[in-house]
Design a protein around this motif. Structure first.
Motif, PDB file in Angstrom:
ATOM      1  N   VAL A 209       5.023   2.114 -18.993  1.00  0.00           N
ATOM      2  CA  VAL A 209       4.142   1.763 -20.118  1.00  0.00           C
ATOM      3  C   VAL A 209       2.889   1.061 -19.617  1.00  0.00           C
ATOM      4  O   VAL A 209       1.767   1.343 -20.083  1.00  0.00           O
ATOM      5  N   SER A 210       3.040   0.154 -18.680  1.00  0.00           N
ATOM      6  CA  SER A 210       1.895  -0.587 -18.162  1.00  0.00           C
ATOM      7  C   SER A 210       0.867   0.341 -17.511  1.00  0.00           C
ATOM      8  O   SER A 210      -0.333   0.140 -17.647  1.00  0.00           O
ATOM      9  N   ILE A 211       1.345   1.367 -16.814  1.00  0.00           N
ATOM     10  CA  ILE A 211       0.432   2.280 -16.125  1.00  0.00           C
ATOM     11  C   ILE A 211      -0.232   3.249 -17.081  1.00  0.00           C
ATOM     12  O   ILE A 211      -1.423   3.560 -16.954  1.00  0.00           O
ATOM     13  N   THR A 212       0.505   3.733 -18.081  1.00  0.00           N
ATOM     14  CA  THR A 212       0.038   4.873 -18.878  1.00  0.00           C
ATOM     15  C   THR A 212      -0.486   4.524 -20.263  1.00  0.00           C
ATOM     16  O   THR A 212      -1.263   5.297 -20.830  1.00  0.00           O
TER      17      THR A 212
ATOM     18  N   THR B 198     -15.046  -4.728 -29.059  1.00  0.00           N
ATOM     19  CA  THR B 198     -13.777  -4.014 -28.972  1.00  0.00           C
ATOM     20  C   THR B 198     -13.112  -4.032 -30.339  1.00  0.00           C
ATOM     21  O   THR B 198     -13.590  -4.676 -31.281  1.00  0.00           O
ATOM     22  N   SER B 199     -12.003  -3.315 -30.440  1.00  0.00           N
ATOM     23  CA  SER B 199     -11.273  -3.222 -31.702  1.00  0.00           C
ATOM     24  C   SER B 199      -9.941  -3.951 -31.582  1.00  0.00           C
ATOM     25  O   SER B 199      -9.443  -4.213 -30.487  1.00  0.00           O
ATOM     26  N   ASN B 200      -9.345  -4.247 -32.728  1.00  0.00           N
ATOM     27  CA  ASN B 200      -8.048  -4.924 -32.745  1.00  0.00           C
ATOM     28  C   ASN B 200      -6.961  -4.071 -32.099  1.00  0.00           C
ATOM     29  O   ASN B 200      -6.094  -4.581 -31.390  1.00  0.00           O
ATOM     30  N   VAL B 201      -7.008  -2.755 -32.342  1.00  0.00           N
ATOM     31  CA  VAL B 201      -5.980  -1.873 -31.801  1.00  0.00           C
ATOM     32  C   VAL B 201      -6.055  -1.845 -30.278  1.00  0.00           C
ATOM     33  O   VAL B 201      -5.029  -1.867 -29.585  1.00  0.00           O
ATOM     34  N   MET B 202      -7.263  -1.812 -29.727  1.00  0.00           N
ATOM     35  CA  MET B 202      -7.409  -1.791 -28.283  1.00  0.00           C
ATOM     36  C   MET B 202      -6.877  -3.087 -27.660  1.00  0.00           C
ATOM     37  O   MET B 202      -6.265  -3.059 -26.584  1.00  0.00           O
ATOM     38  N   ILE B 203      -7.086  -4.215 -28.303  1.00  0.00           N
ATOM     39  CA  ILE B 203      -6.555  -5.482 -27.802  1.00  0.00           C
ATOM     40  C   ILE B 203      -5.027  -5.439 -27.772  1.00  0.00           C
ATOM     41  O   ILE B 203      -4.391  -5.901 -26.813  1.00  0.00           O
ATOM     42  N   ILE B 204      -4.433  -4.857 -28.807  1.00  0.00           N
ATOM     43  CA  ILE B 204      -2.971  -4.744 -28.837  1.00  0.00           C
ATOM     44  C   ILE B 204      -2.479  -3.853 -27.698  1.00  0.00           C
ATOM     45  O   ILE B 204      -1.514  -4.182 -26.990  1.00  0.00           O
ATOM     46  N   VAL B 205      -3.139  -2.719 -27.483  1.00  0.00           N
ATOM     47  CA  VAL B 205      -2.726  -1.780 -26.441  1.00  0.00           C
ATOM     48  C   VAL B 205      -2.839  -2.415 -25.058  1.00  0.00           C
ATOM     49  O   VAL B 205      -1.910  -2.348 -24.239  1.00  0.00           O
ATOM     50  N   VAL B 206      -3.968  -3.042 -24.768  1.00  0.00           N
ATOM     51  CA  VAL B 206      -4.174  -3.645 -23.454  1.00  0.00           C
ATOM     52  C   VAL B 206      -3.221  -4.820 -23.245  1.00  0.00           C
ATOM     53  O   VAL B 206      -2.698  -5.027 -22.148  1.00  0.00           O
TER      54      VAL B 206
ATOM     55  N   LEU C 192      -0.214  -5.164 -24.551  1.00  0.00           N
ATOM     56  CA  LEU C 192       1.108  -4.609 -24.277  1.00  0.00           C
ATOM     57  C   LEU C 192       1.197  -4.087 -22.850  1.00  0.00           C
ATOM     58  O   LEU C 192       2.226  -4.248 -22.177  1.00  0.00           O
ATOM     59  N   SER C 193       0.137  -3.453 -22.356  1.00  0.00           N
ATOM     60  CA  SER C 193       0.130  -2.969 -20.975  1.00  0.00           C
ATOM     61  C   SER C 193       0.264  -4.124 -19.986  1.00  0.00           C
ATOM     62  O   SER C 193       1.012  -4.039 -19.004  1.00  0.00           O
ATOM     63  N   ALA C 194      -0.466  -5.198 -20.247  1.00  0.00           N
ATOM     64  CA  ALA C 194      -0.385  -6.358 -19.354  1.00  0.00           C
ATOM     65  C   ALA C 194       0.987  -7.015 -19.430  1.00  0.00           C
ATOM     66  O   ALA C 194       1.561  -7.409 -18.407  1.00  0.00           O
ATOM     67  N   LEU C 195       1.528  -7.126 -20.639  1.00  0.00           N
ATOM     68  CA  LEU C 195       2.835  -7.746 -20.811  1.00  0.00           C
ATOM     69  C   LEU C 195       3.920  -6.929 -20.112  1.00  0.00           C
ATOM     70  O   LEU C 195       4.839  -7.488 -19.493  1.00  0.00           O
ATOM     71  N   ALA C 196       3.814  -5.606 -20.177  1.00  0.00           N
ATOM     72  CA  ALA C 196       4.822  -4.754 -19.540  1.00  0.00           C
ATOM     73  C   ALA C 196       4.784  -4.865 -18.028  1.00  0.00           C
ATOM     74  O   ALA C 196       5.802  -4.655 -17.357  1.00  0.00           O
TER      75      ALA C 196
ATOM     76  N   TYR D 289       6.427  -9.561  -7.100  1.00  0.00           N
ATOM     77  CA  TYR D 289       5.023  -9.872  -7.374  1.00  0.00           C
ATOM     78  C   TYR D 289       4.093  -8.862  -6.711  1.00  0.00           C
ATOM     79  O   TYR D 289       3.091  -8.452  -7.300  1.00  0.00           O
ATOM     80  N   ILE D 290       4.419  -8.439  -5.496  1.00  0.00           N
ATOM     81  CA  ILE D 290       3.538  -7.506  -4.794  1.00  0.00           C
ATOM     82  C   ILE D 290       3.579  -6.121  -5.440  1.00  0.00           C
ATOM     83  O   ILE D 290       2.566  -5.416  -5.475  1.00  0.00           O
ATOM     84  N   MET D 291       4.720  -5.720  -5.996  1.00  0.00           N
ATOM     85  CA  MET D 291       4.756  -4.453  -6.714  1.00  0.00           C
ATOM     86  C   MET D 291       4.010  -4.576  -8.030  1.00  0.00           C
ATOM     87  O   MET D 291       3.358  -3.619  -8.477  1.00  0.00           O
ATOM     88  N   GLY D 292       4.063  -5.737  -8.663  1.00  0.00           N
ATOM     89  CA  GLY D 292       3.276  -5.954  -9.867  1.00  0.00           C
ATOM     90  C   GLY D 292       1.791  -5.829  -9.617  1.00  0.00           C
ATOM     91  O   GLY D 292       1.043  -5.288 -10.441  1.00  0.00           O
ATOM     92  N   ASN D 293       1.345  -6.304  -8.446  1.00  0.00           N
ATOM     93  CA  ASN D 293      -0.067  -6.136  -8.086  1.00  0.00           C
ATOM     94  C   ASN D 293      -0.427  -4.675  -7.898  1.00  0.00           C
ATOM     95  O   ASN D 293      -1.524  -4.240  -8.253  1.00  0.00           O
ATOM     96  N   ALA D 294       0.497  -3.902  -7.304  1.00  0.00           N
ATOM     97  CA  ALA D 294       0.237  -2.466  -7.124  1.00  0.00           C
ATOM     98  C   ALA D 294       0.109  -1.761  -8.473  1.00  0.00           C
ATOM     99  O   ALA D 294      -0.752  -0.881  -8.654  1.00  0.00           O
TER     100      ALA D 294
END
Length: 473
Positions: free
Chosen positions: A274-277, A359-367, A369-373, A380-385
């Protein structure tokens, strides 16, 4: 010795008498436990001199724990820089070396970056001896092999390569030892710096050795037949060979019940996907494939983007970069200030960006969620990748839509299939497929079924020879 150490202001020399050829004791006061030195070395030597005993019998008087002999000046200088005390006495060529160093470092503390709820809480620290003691406490076997090495012409950083004799594949030990010996550099500060010099493909964003601060994790890897490397001055060690799926495993998976551990593992993998896509899918959908959005949702998205003058690609990149800046700023600030800044800064900047039409509210939600995932990754090093590869996926999705998204994902997959760790496949046991190893990948089967070590380590010994029954009578 004075000529070799002429710039060392902390070099101290003590002469035991006023005679010309009197015995001398040399040490660096910044690295030496001076009270211990006077009690166990200097005082016995003075007693020896007062009793007019021959200096050949010095070992009968100085009974300090560790002692060595250095005949060559470079060896003596190395002992001196390690905090040892040198004694030049008649009848002994070279220098007698006594270990009276002062322990420099912090006590054993809790793991910060790989914290768990159930299980041991101890973490490695900067002292090589302390880190080795934490491993020895959990691994009480005489078969633990330890190969000492040094890297850095100036720092002379001590390195310890560990493996269990009879379990570890000797080829792995030889490869990693040879790679460390081939490193030629002036200084080596930490394990994270060394691991980049030992990887098969150093240009890849994906780590090929597992960097960890947990001694229980290191012991588990050693028992599996892997090699561990400790670096003096670094609170981290690394193990190898490593596969991609291992970076989503946590020591806590083996302390909890197998069903809950399997669920959490699958959530981690789903979270990374989810974070990547997710941001890329949203950008591709809005720019090229908006017809797949339900009519009611499309109306909501259109209203939220009514004031945004930028295309979704620029909008997503702006928010992703803003989030990365907030994350980096929060990590560099003091703990309490960083947490406050991360929460308040994110809310204030997000609300201000929506009000200003950036920006829009929906884009903030999407980004968001990507960061949270991306935070579900235990490594930690795989998270950076994962953070790195998200940007080209967003760019390709904004350039070619879903086709660009698939091109990016397939390129990443092909790249990972070409990776290796100590010349072993990075995507094992999925490619090449090893059905017997799948029971400890996305899911973790009951412990009774984990009797065989992973094929990756090529170990000939099993974990359990007498399998306990799954159902006891």
């Amino acid at each position: 010795m004075r000529e070799a150490m002429q710039n060392a202001l902390d070099l101290t020399t003590i002469s035991l008498s006023d005679e010309r050829n009197a015995p001398q004791v040399l040490f660096l006061k910044t690295l030496t436990n001076v009270p211990l030195l006077h009690r166990d070395v200097i005082r016995p030597m003075k007693v020896l001199a007062m009793q007019n005993k021959p200096w050949e019998s010095i070992n009968d008087f100085v009974v300090i724990g560790q002692r060595k002999h250095a005949e060559r000046l470079p060896d003596a200088v190395r002992f001196l820089m390690d905090g040892w005390t040198l004694a030049a006495v008649p009848g002994h060529p070279g220098f007698l070396c006594y270990k009276a160093d002062q322990e420099q470092g912090r006590p054993v503390e809790k793991a910060e970056n790989q914290s768990i709820v159930v299980g041991p809480q101890e973490a490695l620290n900067e002292s090589l001896e302390t880190s080795l003691a934490l491993i020895r406490k959990r691994l009480r076997t005489p078969d633990l092999e330890m190969v000492p090495l040094r890297v850095g012409d100036l720092t002379q950083t001590k390195i310890l390569v560990l493996g269990i004799k009879g379990i570890v594949n000797e080829e792995f030990m030889k490869k990693i030892i040879q790679r460390i010996r081939d490193v030629e550099m002036d200084s080596l500060i930490g394990a994270g710096e060394l691991v980049q010099l030992l990887e098969d493909q150093p240009l890849s964003p994906f780590p090929q050795f597992n960097l960890t601060e947990r001694p229980d994790n290191i012991v588990a890897c050693l028992v599996d037949g892997k090699v561990a490397v400790l670096v003096d001055g670094s609170p981290y060690a690394f193990t190898g060979p490593s596969s991609f799926i291992e970076f989503f495993h946590s020591p806590e998976d083996y302390y909890n019940r197998w069903i809950s551990s399997s669920l959490v593992r699958m959530l981690r993998v789903i979270g990374v996907i989810v974070s990547i896509t997710l941001s890329g899918i949203y950008v591709a959908t809005l720019q090229y494939h908006y017809e797949i959005i339900p009519a009611n949702m499309l109306k909501t998205i259109a209203l939220s983007r009514a004031k945004v003058p930028f295309p979704p690609l620029y909008e997503a990149l702006f928010l992703e970069l803003t989030l990365e800046v907030l994350r980096e700023a929060g990590a560099r600030l003091p703990t309490k200030v960083g947490q406050t800044m991360g929460i308040v800064g994110g809310i204030v900047i997000g609300q201000a960006a929506v009000s200003a039409g950036f920006t829009s509210n929906v884009m903030i939600i999407v980004v968001s969620l990507s960061a949270l995932a991306s935070f579900v990754t235990p490594s930690y090093i795989m998270g950076n990748a994962v953070r790195v590869v998200r940007f080209p996926i967003i760019f390709l999705s904004g350039l070619w839509g879903f086709m660009g998204l698939m091109v990016g994902l397939v390129t990443i997959l092909i790249h990972m299939l070409h990776l290796s760790s100590l010349n072993t496949p990075y995507m094992t046991p999925f490619a090449p497929l090893r059905l017997s190893d799948l029971k400890d990948t996305l899911i973790r089967v009951p412990t009774q079924l984990l009797s065989f070590r992973p094929f990756l380590t090529k170990s000939k010994r099993n974990r359990m020879n007498n399998l306990p029954s799954l159902k006891r009578k």
